[in-house]
Design an enzyme around this catalytic site. Structure first.
Site, mmCIF file in Angstrom:
data_model
loop_
_atom_site.group_PDB
_atom_site.id
_atom_site.type_symbol
_atom_site.label_atom_id
_atom_site.label_comp_id
_atom_site.label_asym_id
_atom_site.label_seq_id
_atom_site.Cartn_x
_atom_site.Cartn_y
_atom_site.Cartn_z
ATOM 1 N N VAL A 124 0.829 -1.203 0.000
ATOM 2 C CA VAL A 124 0.000 0.000 0.000
ATOM 3 C C VAL A 124 0.867 1.258 0.000
ATOM 4 O O VAL A 124 0.663 2.163 -0.791
ATOM 5 C CB VAL A 124 -0.899 0.019 1.260
ATOM 6 C CG1 VAL A 124 -1.876 1.175 1.173
ATOM 7 C CG2 VAL A 124 -1.611 -1.294 1.412
ATOM 8 N N SER A 148 -9.458 -42.489 12.252
ATOM 9 C CA SER A 148 -9.439 -41.855 10.924
ATOM 10 C C SER A 148 -10.284 -40.578 10.894
ATOM 11 O O SER A 148 -11.346 -40.547 10.290
ATOM 12 C CB SER A 148 -9.879 -42.832 9.830
ATOM 13 O OG SER A 148 -11.046 -43.532 10.173
ATOM 14 N N SER A 175 -13.458 -51.045 17.873
ATOM 15 C CA SER A 175 -12.757 -52.334 17.930
ATOM 16 C C SER A 175 -13.631 -53.410 18.557
ATOM 17 O O SER A 175 -13.626 -54.562 18.120
ATOM 18 C CB SER A 175 -11.451 -52.186 18.719
ATOM 19 O OG SER A 175 -10.596 -51.285 18.054
#
Lengths: 307, 616
Positions: free
Chosen positions: B16, B524, B457
């Site tokens: 600027v 995941s 699991s």
């Protein structure tokens, strides 16, 4: 006419713009399920349509044309629209916002802002949803207005056709990101890099038909807010003491007739128009009453879904 | 008409304070493209937002969006148009702060010249180096160094010479073809459109003069022929044309061409356009080619001459500029667009990251927004490509986030990797179908995803027992177990989680190939990696099972005491606590566990398998 003669009519600059636009138009046909070309009858739409016809020759463009009819367009525009669609042999879809009609929305009593919002912006969204279009071509150019200067060629619209400047995707090279999810869409501007000069130069070079309103002619007009408004039919109420007068005028941009200001001019041919434009001291949008409502008004309209 | 008026696309780089917007405003103003109504608005705006007192603030001509005008910064790329009798110009006006590296790169990608602004009072700064490096990286070869605010150093020749010398020294290694320094005052117009009387010691051209005459031609038509097929035009049974834009080189009817990917060769029959057939076409022309033979050509293919073909590779090295808020993680799958091909692509390794300010190379495990890395890439299919330095059209690519569809990265091919061309897939006669038939099995992956403690699991174990009893060959890959072996070198950072899932996905694919049912039990947390595994497998072979247990329930269960540790700050990057979990949007199965026994949950999965024709 041989190809060599025709080619020589385009400057390298116009030939380059033409090739870029054709590439963009083909990209949409190749990447989207259901594209549509917005046809607003003006010179930019005329150029865009001409480019589309070129892009798919010897075939026809694999998408329809669509016009959002506010019912306040110049009569000559509508006649031209229907003649063009017939001439090019493409499907023409026309949509008018039925709710706007029911509510009696019009540019005179409702004001330009509300009329534009209901009869153009809302109507466009309705039409896109009605036919399930996922990509829509528009004839906007980056040189038209400041907030357009940052518009992408492929402009992303979220669900509900929302435009968020921060959600726009960086565009590098000509590797357009055409990936969208269900409910999202893309507006595509093949004329992004054209200027008003380029458009007229190209109209001349390619002999593209344009609405006669662009050419100067004696027309019935009244002076309103410092500009000439044409009395195109008897729906325009005259103020006390106001009588239409015949003047040589023409239009630099076309829209709803009560919102389109004419300029006094003698330019009755394309070369005249181009010469006049090169000497002009005002921008083409000056005749459009909608832009002057408030600062940054175009950005606001775009956020709401205006093209 | 303007005769042979050409187009020059350039970008301006500067912050600027360097007066960049003022310079562009000056170019538009002096080339008389500012109309009276625009000027009236400008005068009004100058009083409201301006920084120049009573004078018109030219910068306001170009700072477009309402938000940035209020903030006084330029946050996006704007394209400006002006013309002189000799040339038309498109200026990409790009912000200069480091956080806008992506915007600068965007502007540079379509430009053939850059105007780099330097404040005469400040000289060559870190940002000057950054701007120059990005220009160099993006392939810009011609530079104008605009030493601005020369009025504020009293039009001093010594200051100018010092800056020019400094710039030349550091830019020596950046491969620019031309560097033209010009002393200017954007605010007052010195040396912008015409030479200034205030700098009698300067004998070079004014900025506009230079932009009108500089030769930036890349002579793309003299390079090897490349024609990326964009669209197959089949309006009727008698016409089959291949539409596209000639990226480089030239072509004529009768010329032999080769389809890069397949190596099939044919000849060009016609060059079709709406204005009639052409005798030749060259770089930049949008045409439609018809071919002599019915060879298989589709969108994405590249036609070339047989003598000089693009490489075809699925592994390559190149620079990557990251543009997304979400960091690039090696191994994560993105969609790549190169030419007209879309294909999955991931970074296999970051060779180094480049510090855009110092140009030093650093090791890196991820690329964040505005970072640049030199990386190895792996694409989902072999693609035709050229080094970016040889051909922008076939050497540039973008990476797109597969979920948000944001354009996330901009890449430039450096070279294909040899292993791509030397490692081929061997085809064995005994294949997946044969092995599955022998086992009487329909191989697939049951992918259990969910928070730690959600029951993945436990449920997988019950499902596997039932399958085993029914005589189905199975194998379970479990998150904790693989971390003792296959993935023992990985931690729990986002980068390592991506690599963990990539390895598990590849192993699962091998088991499916062996004909087995694979049960994978992994938190995941990222959609992208689950998607990657899905893409590795065939249709219907990936069954995503979302074990949907609220974090509150998982914390209440906390079977391994992990949530307690995470909340105490003893475990970092714990999913649900200080690392995100992205729930599946459309899993094949969503298993709610709260208020149900693990057996009931397992039975729901088994029922779904039976519905797929698996007896169990």
């Amino acid at each position: 006419m041989t190809s060599i003669e025709r080619k020589s009519r385009l400057t390298p600059h116009l030939a380059r713009l033409e090739a870029e636009s054709i590439g963009i138009i083909r990209e949409v046909a190749a990447s989207f399920r259901r594209p549509v070309m917005l046809y607003s009858i003006g010179k930019d739409s005329g150029v865009m349509l001409h480019l589309a016809l070129k892009a798919f020759a010897p075939g026809k463009p694999p998408f329809p044309l669509m016009h959002i009819d506010t019912t306040w367009k110049f009569r000559e525009m509508i006649a031209f629209r229907d003649a063009m669609a017939k001439h090019v042999g493409m499907e023409l879809l026309v949509h008018t916002n039925p709710e706007g009609i029911a509510r009696g929305i019009n540019p005179i009593d409702s004001g330009s802002a509300l009329h534009t919002q209901v009869m153009k912006t809302e109507a466009l969204k309705q039409a896109l949803d009605k036919w399930g279009f996922d990509a829509a071509f528009g004839g906007a150019r980056r040189d038209e207005e400041k907030s357009r200067a940052k518009e992408r060629i492929f402009s992303f619209r979220g669900p509900g056709h929302s435009w968020d400047p921060r959600a726009q995707r960086p565009e590098l090279w000509n590797l357009f990101n055409t990936r969208i999810r269900e409910g999202e869409s893309i507006r595509v501007f093949p004329l992004s890099n054209w200027t008003e000069y380029d458009v007229w130069d190209y109209v001349l070079a390619e002999d593209i038909p344009v609405v006669p309103l662009y050419f100067a002619k004696r027309r019935p007009v009244v002076k309103r807010s410092g500009t000439w408004i044409m009395v195109d039919d008897d729906r325009l109420p005259l103020n006390p003491g106001e009588t239409p007068e015949m003047r040589m005028v023409r239009f630099r941009t076309l829209g709803c007739y009560p919102l389109s200001g004419a300029v006094e001019s003698e330019a009755a041919t394309l070369p005249d128009i181009i010469a006049e434009m090169r000497a002009a001291k005002t921008s083409e949008r000056q005749g459009r009453l909608i832009d002057t409502d408030e600062e940054a008004s175009m950005e606001k309209k775009k956020r709401e879904g205006y093209f | 008409m303007d005769g042979a008026r050409e187009l020059l696309r350039f970008l301006t780089c500067g912050s600027v304070d360097d007066g960049k917007s003022t310079l562009i405003g000056r170019l538009l103003y002096d080339s008389q493209l500012i109309f009276e109504d625009t000027l009236a608005t400008l005068a009004k705006d100058s009083r409201k937002h301006g920084t120049t007192g009573e004078e018109i603030d030219l910068a306001l001509l170009v700072d477009g969006l309402e938000a940035e005008r209020q903030q006084g910064i330029t946050i996006d790329v704007a394209y400006r148009f002006f013309a002189t009798p000799r040339r038309s110009f498109i200026v990409a006006d790009t912000p200069g702060h480091e956080q806008y590296t992506r915007n600068m790169a965007t502007g540079a990608s379509s430009a053939s010249l850059a105007v780099i602004l330097i404040d005469a009072r400040k000289g060559v700064l870190t940002q000057t180096r950054r701007h120059s490096y990005i220009c160099s990286l993006m392939g810009i070869r011609d530079i104008v160094v605009a030493v601005n605010k020369i009025d504020l150093v009293g039009f001093d020749e010594g200051s100018f010479d010092r800056i020019v010398g400094d710039y030349a020294t550091f830019a020596a290694g950046l491969g620019f073809r031309s560097i033209v320094p010009i002393p200017i005052s954007a605010r007052f117009g010195d040396n912008v459109t015409s030479r200034s009387g205030n700098t009698p010691w300067y004998h070079g051209p004014a900025l506009i003069e230079h932009l009108e005459t500089v030769d930036v031609s890349q002579d793309l038509s003299a390079r090897p022929f490349r024609f990326p097929v964009q669209w197959v035009n089949r309006p009727n049974l008698d016409f089959r044309g291949f539409a596209g834009t000639v990226a480089s080189g030239r072509i004529a009817p009768g010329d032999q061409v080769v389809v890069a990917a397949s190596g099939k060769s044919t000849r060009v029959a016609r060059i079709v356009t709406a204005d009639g057939d052409l005798a030749a076409a060259e770089a930049g022309q949008a045409v439609t080619l018809t071919l002599d033979d019915e060879v298989d050509v589709a969108r994405g293919d590249v036609l070339s001459t047989s003598a000089d073909r693009p490489q075809v590779a699925d592994q390559f090295a190149g620079h990557l500029l990251w543009m997304d808020e979400e960091a690039m993680l090696p191994g994560r799958s993105y969609m790549m667009r190169i030419g007209n091909v879309w294909t999955p692509c991931s970074v296999t390794s970051i060779r180094h990251r480049v510090d855009v300010n110092t140009l030093e190379e650093h090791a890196a495990r991820r690329l964040s927004l505005n970072e640049i890395g030199f990386c190895n890439f792996s694409a989902g299919q072999p693609v035709p490509l050229d080094p970016y330095a040889d051909n922008r059209a076939t050497g540039a690519f973008i990476l797109v986030d597969r979920f948000t569809n944001r354009t996330a990265g901009a890449g430039m091919v450096a070279f294909p990797l040899r292993r791509a061309s030397n490692i081929h897939h061997e085809h064995f006669t005994v294949d997946k179908a044969a092995r599955a038939a022998l086992l009487g099995n329909a191989p697939l992956v049951l992918w259990f995803t969910g928070l730690s403690g959600s029951g993945k699991s436990t449920i997988a174990n019950i499902v596997e027992q039932a399958l085993h009893r029914a005589g189905r060959p199975t194998y379970t890959l479990d998150g904790d177990n693989v971390r003792h072996g296959l993935c023992r070198d990985l931690g729990f950072t986002a980068e390592d989680r991506v690599e963990n899932i990539r390895r598990v996905g590849e192993v699962a694919k091998l088991f499916v190939d062996a004909g087995m049912i694979v049960l994978c039990s992994f938190i995941s947390p990222f959609r992208a990696e689950r998607r990657m595994v899905r893409d590795l497998l065939g249709p219907g072979e990936f069954v995503e099972v979302f074990v949907d247990t609220t974090i509150e329930a998982c914390m209440a269960r906390d079977p391994k005491g992990l949530y307690a540790k995470a909340q105490a700050g003893q475990i970092k990057n714990f999913t649900g606590i200080d690392s995100p979990y992205e729930a599946p949007e459309a899993p094949e199965l969503r298993i709610g566990t709260e208020g149900r026994t693990p057996g009931e949950c397992a039975e729901e999965i088994l029922a779904a398998l039976r519905a797929r024709g698996i007896a169990c």
